[in-house]
Design a protein around this motif. Structure first.
Motif, PDB file in Angstrom:
ATOM      1  N   GLY A  19       0.792  -1.226   0.000  1.00  0.00           N
ATOM      2  CA  GLY A  19       0.000   0.000   0.000  1.00  0.00           C
ATOM      3  C   GLY A  19       0.824   1.276   0.000  1.00  0.00           C
ATOM      4  O   GLY A  19       0.268   2.364   0.001  1.00  0.00           O
ATOM      5  N   SER A  20       2.155   1.146  -0.006  1.00  0.00           N
ATOM      6  CA  SER A  20       2.999   2.338   0.079  1.00  0.00           C
ATOM      7  C   SER A  20       4.244   2.184  -0.791  1.00  0.00           C
ATOM      8  O   SER A  20       5.113   1.364  -0.505  1.00  0.00           O
ATOM      9  N   THR A  21       4.317   2.978  -1.831  1.00  0.00           N
ATOM     10  CA  THR A  21       5.485   2.938  -2.714  1.00  0.00           C
ATOM     11  C   THR A  21       6.746   3.332  -1.954  1.00  0.00           C
ATOM     12  O   THR A  21       7.805   2.729  -2.148  1.00  0.00           O
ATOM     13  N   THR A  22       6.618   4.300  -1.052  1.00  0.00           N
ATOM     14  CA  THR A  22       7.778   4.738  -0.263  1.00  0.00           C
ATOM     15  C   THR A  22       8.311   3.598   0.595  1.00  0.00           C
ATOM     16  O   THR A  22       9.515   3.343   0.620  1.00  0.00           O
ATOM     17  N   ALA A  23       7.417   2.912   1.300  1.00  0.00           N
ATOM     18  CA  ALA A  23       7.828   1.786   2.153  1.00  0.00           C
ATOM     19  C   ALA A  23       8.404   0.650   1.316  1.00  0.00           C
ATOM     20  O   ALA A  23       9.389   0.018   1.707  1.00  0.00           O
ATOM     21  N   LEU A  24       7.813   0.398   0.158  1.00  0.00           N
ATOM     22  CA  LEU A  24       8.304  -0.667  -0.717  1.00  0.00           C
ATOM     23  C   LEU A  24       9.710  -0.351  -1.214  1.00  0.00           C
ATOM     24  O   LEU A  24      10.586  -1.224  -1.220  1.00  0.00           O
ATOM     25  N   ASN A  25       9.964   0.889  -1.591  1.00  0.00           N
ATOM     26  CA  ASN A  25      11.301   1.281  -2.031  1.00  0.00           C
ATOM     27  C   ASN A  25      12.308   1.182  -0.890  1.00  0.00           C
ATOM     28  O   ASN A  25      13.444   0.755  -1.092  1.00  0.00           O
ATOM     29  N   LYS A  26      11.880   1.577   0.304  1.00  0.00           N
ATOM     30  CA  LYS A  26      12.752   1.458   1.473  1.00  0.00           C
ATOM     31  C   LYS A  26      13.076  -0.009   1.730  1.00  0.00           C
ATOM     32  O   LYS A  26      14.209  -0.358   2.029  1.00  0.00           O
ATOM     33  N   HIS A  27      12.067  -0.863   1.584  1.00  0.00           N
ATOM     34  CA  HIS A  27      12.270  -2.304   1.807  1.00  0.00           C
ATOM     35  C   HIS A  27      13.261  -2.879   0.795  1.00  0.00           C
ATOM     36  O   HIS A  27      14.082  -3.720   1.141  1.00  0.00           O
ATOM     37  N   LYS A  28      13.192  -2.419  -0.437  1.00  0.00           N
ATOM     38  CA  LYS A  28      14.116  -2.920  -1.463  1.00  0.00           C
ATOM     39  C   LYS A  28      15.558  -2.536  -1.132  1.00  0.00           C
ATOM     40  O   LYS A  28      16.478  -3.289  -1.412  1.00  0.00           O
ATOM     41  N   LYS A  29      15.754  -1.362  -0.521  1.00  0.00           N
ATOM     42  CA  LYS A  29      17.100  -0.913  -0.162  1.00  0.00           C
ATOM     43  C   LYS A  29      17.595  -1.543   1.133  1.00  0.00           C
ATOM     44  O   LYS A  29      18.777  -1.835   1.274  1.00  0.00           O
ATOM     45  N   ASP A  30      16.696  -1.704   2.100  1.00  0.00           N
ATOM     46  CA  ASP A  30      17.075  -2.220   3.417  1.00  0.00           C
ATOM     47  C   ASP A  30      15.961  -3.119   3.965  1.00  0.00           C
ATOM     48  O   ASP A  30      15.199  -2.717   4.851  1.00  0.00           O
ATOM     49  N   PRO A  31      15.855  -4.340   3.424  1.00  0.00           N
ATOM     50  CA  PRO A  31      14.746  -5.203   3.840  1.00  0.00           C
ATOM     51  C   PRO A  31      14.745  -5.526   5.337  1.00  0.00           C
ATOM     52  O   PRO A  31      13.703  -5.492   5.982  1.00  0.00           O
ATOM     53  N   GLU A  32      15.908  -5.790   5.889  1.00  0.00           N
ATOM     54  CA  GLU A  32      15.962  -6.150   7.301  1.00  0.00           C
ATOM     55  C   GLU A  32      15.564  -4.968   8.188  1.00  0.00           C
ATOM     56  O   GLU A  32      14.798  -5.114   9.143  1.00  0.00           O
ATOM     57  N   GLY A  33      16.053  -3.786   7.858  1.00  0.00           N
ATOM     58  CA  GLY A  33      15.704  -2.597   8.627  1.00  0.00           C
ATOM     59  C   GLY A  33      14.221  -2.284   8.545  1.00  0.00           C
ATOM     60  O   GLY A  33      13.598  -1.881   9.537  1.00  0.00           O
ATOM     61  N   THR A  34      13.641  -2.459   7.365  1.00  0.00           N
ATOM     62  CA  THR A  34      12.213  -2.207   7.188  1.00  0.00           C
ATOM     63  C   THR A  34      11.386  -3.176   8.018  1.00  0.00           C
ATOM     64  O   THR A  34      10.443  -2.775   8.696  1.00  0.00           O
ATOM     65  N   VAL A  35      11.760  -4.454   7.974  1.00  0.00           N
ATOM     66  CA  VAL A  35      11.031  -5.460   8.754  1.00  0.00           C
ATOM     67  C   VAL A  35      11.148  -5.150  10.243  1.00  0.00           C
ATOM     68  O   VAL A  35      10.162  -5.201  10.976  1.00  0.00           O
ATOM     69  N   ARG A  36      12.345  -4.802  10.689  1.00  0.00           N
ATOM     70  CA  ARG A  36      12.529  -4.452  12.107  1.00  0.00           C
ATOM     71  C   ARG A  36      11.644  -3.258  12.490  1.00  0.00           C
ATOM     72  O   ARG A  36      11.132  -3.186  13.601  1.00  0.00           O
ATOM     73  N   GLY A  37      11.472  -2.328  11.577  1.00  0.00           N
ATOM     74  CA  GLY A  37      10.624  -1.177  11.845  1.00  0.00           C
ATOM     75  C   GLY A  37       9.156  -1.539  12.014  1.00  0.00           C
ATOM     76  O   GLY A  37       8.432  -0.899  12.767  1.00  0.00           O
ATOM     77  N   PHE A  38       8.716  -2.575  11.315  1.00  0.00           N
ATOM     78  CA  PHE A  38       7.329  -3.013  11.415  1.00  0.00           C
ATOM     79  C   PHE A  38       7.081  -3.896  12.633  1.00  0.00           C
ATOM     80  O   PHE A  38       5.959  -3.994  13.109  1.00  0.00           O
ATOM     81  N   ILE A  39       8.130  -4.555  13.112  1.00  0.00           N
ATOM     82  CA  ILE A  39       7.989  -5.455  14.254  1.00  0.00           C
ATOM     83  C   ILE A  39       8.348  -4.681  15.511  1.00  0.00           C
ATOM     84  O   ILE A  39       9.471  -4.246  15.677  1.00  0.00           O
ATOM     85  N   LYS A  40       7.391  -4.536  16.382  1.00  0.00           N
ATOM     86  CA  LYS A  40       7.598  -3.722  17.582  1.00  0.00           C
ATOM     87  C   LYS A  40       8.155  -4.537  18.747  1.00  0.00           C
ATOM     88  O   LYS A  40       8.618  -3.974  19.720  1.00  0.00           O
ATOM     89  N   THR A  41       8.095  -5.858  18.662  1.00  0.00           N
ATOM     90  CA  THR A  41       8.595  -6.692  19.756  1.00  0.00           C
ATOM     91  C   THR A  41      10.039  -7.103  19.486  1.00  0.00           C
ATOM     92  O   THR A  41      10.519  -7.024  18.356  1.00  0.00           O
ATOM     93  N   ASP A  42      10.707  -7.531  20.519  1.00  0.00           N
ATOM     94  CA  ASP A  42      12.094  -7.971  20.410  1.00  0.00           C
ATOM     95  C   ASP A  42      12.123  -9.418  19.930  1.00  0.00           C
ATOM     96  O   ASP A  42      11.604 -10.303  20.616  1.00  0.00           O
TER      97      ASP A  42
END
Length: 82
Positions: A19-42
């Motif tokens: 639903g977000s081109t910006t988030a998708l582009n960020k994910h393509k550059k840094d998939p692990e960082g993007t996933v960590r940003g979506f996951i709020k738990t440790d």
């Protein structure tokens, strides 16, 4: 995180990325960082890597399906009506 929680998290992340081109582009550059940003738990790095791979696979599958639909429409548009 158990398998059902991972699947639910993957579905949630894919939905947000789709639903977000910006988030998708960020994910393509840094998939692990993007996933960590979506996951709020440790969670462990192994779980993050599994989620990253699952998200990538699901996004690629969605992209392939979208490409198939576009190809089908292009092909049908060339058919002559009877």
């Amino acid at each position: 995180m158990n398998a059902n929680e991972i699947k639910a998290k993957v579905d949630e992340i894919v939905s947000k990325l789709s639903g977000s081109t910006t988030a998708l582009n960020k994910h393509k550059k840094d998939p692990e960082g993007t996933v960590r940003g979506f996951i709020k738990t440790d969670v462990t790095n192994d779980i993050i890597k599994k989620i990253v791979e699952a998200v990538k696979a699901k996004l690629n599958l969605d992209e392939a399906r979208s490409e198939e639909r576009r190809g089908g429409k292009e092909c049908r548009s060339r058919w002559s009506p009877y």
